[in-house]
Structures are given as structure tokens and as C-alpha cells.
Scaffold this active site. Sequence first.
Site, PDB file in Angstrom:
ATOM      1  N   GLU B  60      36.196  20.028  63.131  1.00  0.00           N
ATOM      2  CA  GLU B  60      37.636  20.200  62.880  1.00  0.00           C
ATOM      3  C   GLU B  60      38.327  21.131  63.864  1.00  0.00           C
ATOM      4  O   GLU B  60      39.437  20.819  64.318  1.00  0.00           O
ATOM      5  CB  GLU B  60      37.871  20.655  61.427  1.00  0.00           C
ATOM      6  CG  GLU B  60      37.610  19.571  60.381  1.00  0.00           C
ATOM      7  CD  GLU B  60      36.131  19.368  60.074  1.00  0.00           C
ATOM      8  OE1 GLU B  60      35.311  20.179  60.562  1.00  0.00           O
ATOM      9  OE2 GLU B  60      35.796  18.421  59.354  1.00  0.00           O
ATOM     10  N   HIS B 130      37.164  19.767  48.117  1.00  0.00           N
ATOM     11  CA  HIS B 130      37.671  18.445  48.498  1.00  0.00           C
ATOM     12  C   HIS B 130      38.830  18.018  47.599  1.00  0.00           C
ATOM     13  O   HIS B 130      39.103  16.846  47.448  1.00  0.00           O
ATOM     14  CB  HIS B 130      36.565  17.384  48.406  1.00  0.00           C
ATOM     15  CG  HIS B 130      35.456  17.559  49.388  1.00  0.00           C
ATOM     16  ND1 HIS B 130      34.490  18.517  49.259  1.00  0.00           N
ATOM     17  CD2 HIS B 130      35.165  16.892  50.541  1.00  0.00           C
ATOM     18  CE1 HIS B 130      33.637  18.429  50.269  1.00  0.00           C
ATOM     19  NE2 HIS B 130      34.022  17.454  51.069  1.00  0.00           N
TER      20      HIS B 130
END
Lengths: 334, 326
Positions: B60, B130
Amino acid sequence: MAKTYEKDIKLNDYSKEVLTDFYKTMAKIRKFDENLIRLMQEGKVSGFYHSGIGSEGLSAGSIRQNLRDEDYIFYNHRGCNQKIAKGVPLSKIYGDFLGTIEGTTRGLGAGIVHSADPARGVLGQAGTIGSQLGISVGTAYTSKLTGTDQVTVVYFGDGAASREMLHGSLNWAGLYKLPVIYICENNEYAISCHVSETHAVKENIADWAEGYGIPNCVVDGNDVLLMHEVVKEAVERAKRGEGPTFIEAQTFRHRGHFEGDPYDYVDVEVLQGWKDKKDPIKNFAAKLMLEKIVSEEDLESINAEIDSEIAEAIEKAESAPLPDPKRIYEGLFA
Amino acid sequence: MRKITMRTALMEALNEEMERDETTVLFGEDVGKFGGINAVTKGLYEKFGGTRVFDTPIAEPTIVAAAVGMAITGNARPIPELQFGDFVGIAFDEVFNKMGKWRFMHGGQMEMPVTLRLPIGIAGGAGPEHSQSPQALFMHGPGLQIVIPSTPYDAKGLLKTAIRDNNAVLFFEHKVLYDMKGEVPEDEYLIPFGKADIKKEGDDVTIIATALQVHTALDAAEELSAKGVEVEVIDPRTLAPLDMETILQSVKKTGRVLIVHEEPKTGGSGAEIAAQIQEQALFDLSAPIKRLGSPDVPIAQSIYLEPFYTPSKEQIVQAVDELMEY
């Protein structure tokens, strides 16, 4: 393991003009630096400054005669060396330090980091060292996307090489065969920590690149011509579409990490040895004179020219006004 | 008018903008051949090729850093995706300090046309890392525009605007909304940033809600209407810039405010909105401002516990009833 880059370089292979340019760039970098330190001592410049004295050959050799305006660089924490070699006007760099509107940031101020000159391929630098490693794969990917032969050269110290981002960056560069050249300016110390205390390597930092399938080498960063040649080969490789190169350039800083650093963590004799025997400017001048390419008088006149260029740049930067405080509300968005 | 899902609406926006501008480049984890784990980028790889649409390593910080690098050349318009909005934490420095501040801290010399897509929200037992809604963190970060659509119509129009904008955009997509259908015209349209949408008009209570909570609020509004209480439901659509004008106009009319979001209540976007309302319209209020958010604890993995994190229709009705007592 990373090989040491060696090449039998003959001065005659270069024109006098080019050789003089290398000398002049290095001398300009050093004098810029000395004058900036003077401005700090006079209380005109605040903040941190990371002097690049002792490593001028690395930047001058890698950039001059190798990179065009449209090629990108990301400079490192001793980045004035690279900005000057890439042609950023001295008054603009001084202006950023002095916080006047002459600076590239038009008065917001910048230390070494945050000055930029996009027209000359200098797209700025992060205050968090090593972040440029990730950003540089973006500029390099854009060359691939748009089909140009622009290369990206990213400079970082041995300290910044500890950032996790180096590995993310090397992985992308190797995977997508990006036209990026990594130049690790290894001056052995990340502030006070020796490279051997902070890096798990076989022998050299460049060995890490081997794991990503990236051609790599170690080079004497204080030999301006050797730096020029090794980067020239890397630039050509990048332009041929063969991807990245990792160059670990070995050097040493003559001053502490920042002005005011006691610099007592370095062995006095080791430091003196670098100053006496491996000064990139002194050694190159001696070589030029030995081969009678320039005379002592030639060098004196070059130095006098630089002195007046710097005096003029400082005058221009200092006499420019400070910004209106409303400046901080300009330019957040395009 | 035809009805399509938010997923299709987003897919159309990406398709149209990538056709329109060949400097657009889309990348992220599994967004290429696979079409994205939420299937939003399906077909783009086949259509635009592997240089303009590519799968990245699971990295990321490098994804966002590369987007920044592409943008500042002035020659590319990157549309990166982080697989889950929660992963923005991994790339926090790149988002907060580089995407948001690069232009400003270099004197305004470069532009940052990056649209970072971030799927968010509680959506079926995905657990504490998440399921989050981290958008409010970035209201504190200058230089970042925050978009959070609640309908397919808004999603398409806002994403097209985001991609064309020359500044950084964080585009938050609630995962539960991907399958929700809504009216979307065939003809092209754009939705400007900083323009709230009044999803339902009413005179009694102003409800400010985002993403999935807009729909919960509309459900509650129906029940309240049957009891004779007319709420006005405002969806800011972008948290930065924030359309306080529309909100304040409504507050002036109703004098009662409820702010609902799935973000944790403390420091959520509602905290900033409430503060601005009291700064600018305290004497228009006839009741204290109320907020509903998720509890200030990490989201439990358990599918049984999960619903207790999302503000419910019942909670909204109760909060409005309490406001009506003033």
C-alpha cells in the site's frame, strides 16, 4: 555480492569544457554550502542544515552531462548538492532558506527539503527521508506510460536505505523494469549510527538490489569521473528499456549530520584521512593541473567567478521581501 | 429511468473517464485481470491494456507513493485502489503527508490529480481491520478532498468529477452499497464537490447522514412521517469540502439536528459538523445536537455482534423522538 565499479578513465577522453564543468559544479556546491553555514551563524537562516561538504563529486559526476532538464531527480538529505548540479538557480535555493519570496516556494520557506523546480526535473523531496524511493517509481512508471525516454534518479543516504519503502520501491522497479537509478550516498553514518549497526547486509547495501534482480555496484563516490561513467551506463541502460540500476556511492561527510552536531562519534583520524586524502575537489583539481588541462590561475579565476555568482545570489535572495502572512492560504489546491 | 447498482455506476464512471483521458492509469491489488475483489474494475484490463490497468504487489505505501510520483510529473492521472479502506493506515504517511501536502509544501508548483478509491464499512463479519470507516481522520489533513457517496447516481457523478479534478481525492465506497440499485441516467453528468444533497425534505428535524446511514435515515424518516414528524435528510456527499451552507439553512428551519454515521462517534465527522453548527447557528437550535455513531471500541469479528456497531432505524427514531421533546 555487489562488485566495485572500476574503469580506466583517461582525461583526454573528455573535452576541457566538460572537465571544467565538473570542477566548477563541485566548487559551486562547496561554496554555496560554506556561505549558507555563514548565514546560519549570522542568525539569518534557522532550522536544520545538513552540509554536503566532502561529497560534491558524487552529485556533480552523476548529474552533469548525464541528465537533461526533463529527467527527474529526487534529492537526498544533503540535497543542495544535487539541486545545484541539476541547475536550480542559487538565489532560489537561498531564498527558500531565507524564507523570502525569491525561494522556489515563494516565501513558504524550505530547508534542504521542499524546494522544487519542476521545469528542471526537480520534483521536490519529502521531509520523511526515504519516502522519495516510493515516489520515484511513480515518475519512472509515467515514462513507461507515456513512452518517453525520461529517466528518474533517486538519491538517498545509507540512513534512508533503512526505510521499508526501499524494498517496496526496488520490487516495483525490478518487476516493471522501470527507468530508475538508485544512488545510495553511503557516508557511513545515519546521524550517529554506523551503517554496520543498522543494516543487515552481506557486505554492502547494494547487495540488497541483487535479490530483486537489479544490476548493482559499489563505487568510489568521491571520484567525479568514476561517478559520471557509472551513472552514464545506468542512464543508457534505462533508456534502452532494460530497467533499474542500483549504485552505492561511498563517501564521507566532513561535517556533522546537522550544524551543531558535536560529531564526536567519528574517529578523528578517520575523518582527517577523508579530508586529506579523499577530498573530491582537491583531488580532481590536482589531476587537472598535473595533466596540464588547467592552470592554477584558471582555477583561481573559476573560483572568483563562483564567489561573485554566490554573492549576487545571496543579495538577490536577501533583498526579496518576506511573504504576506496570507501566503499560507494560497495554493493548497490547484 | 434505468436502475443500476452502485458497482455498475462506478464501473461506468471508470470506463468513461479512462476512455476520455488516455493519461489515466488504474492500479492496485487484484484490480487487473481479476477485476477487483469487489468487481468494480472488471473489464478495464482487457479494454485498456496492462500498462494502464495493472495489478500491484501487496504494498500500500508504494501504491500511494507511486500515484503521487505519477501525478507530479503532470503527465498522468492515477486512479489507485486500496483493497480495503482500513489499509489506509499502512499508507498513512503517503496519503496524509504526501498526497495531501506535496503541492502546498513545494509552493504550489505541482498538481495532485490522484483519485484514491477506498472500500469501507461493516459488511459481514470482516472484523476490526476490514470494516472500518476511517474518513474523518482525513478531515484533519489539509489538501485532501473526501468523497463519500450514498447512491449509484451520486457515486457515478462524483467519481467522474474526482478523476477530472487536479487535486487529491479520497473516494470512500461503502461495501454494502455496491449491490444497491438506483436511478442513473444514460447521459453524462458530473456532480460538483462541496454540494450537499437533500435526500428528503422536512421541517421538524435535520438528519445529516453519510453512506449507508443515508438509507437507514430515510427508512426512519418514513416511520417518523407516519407519526407526523417530518425529518429532512441531508447527505453532504463530500466531507471536504463540506457544504455547511445547505446544512445551516436546514438547521435554521428545523432547529433540531441529528448526525448519523458508521464512524466511531468520538472524533467522527459528526463531531466537526456539530461544532460548526454551534459556532454558526447556536441560537437557531431549540435542542442539543445529537450524534449517532458506532461505539468507541474496535469492531468485533462476530457476525452476531457486528449489527450492534451500525446505527439502526430504531436508534434514529428514538433520537428524533427525544429531539422532538424540546
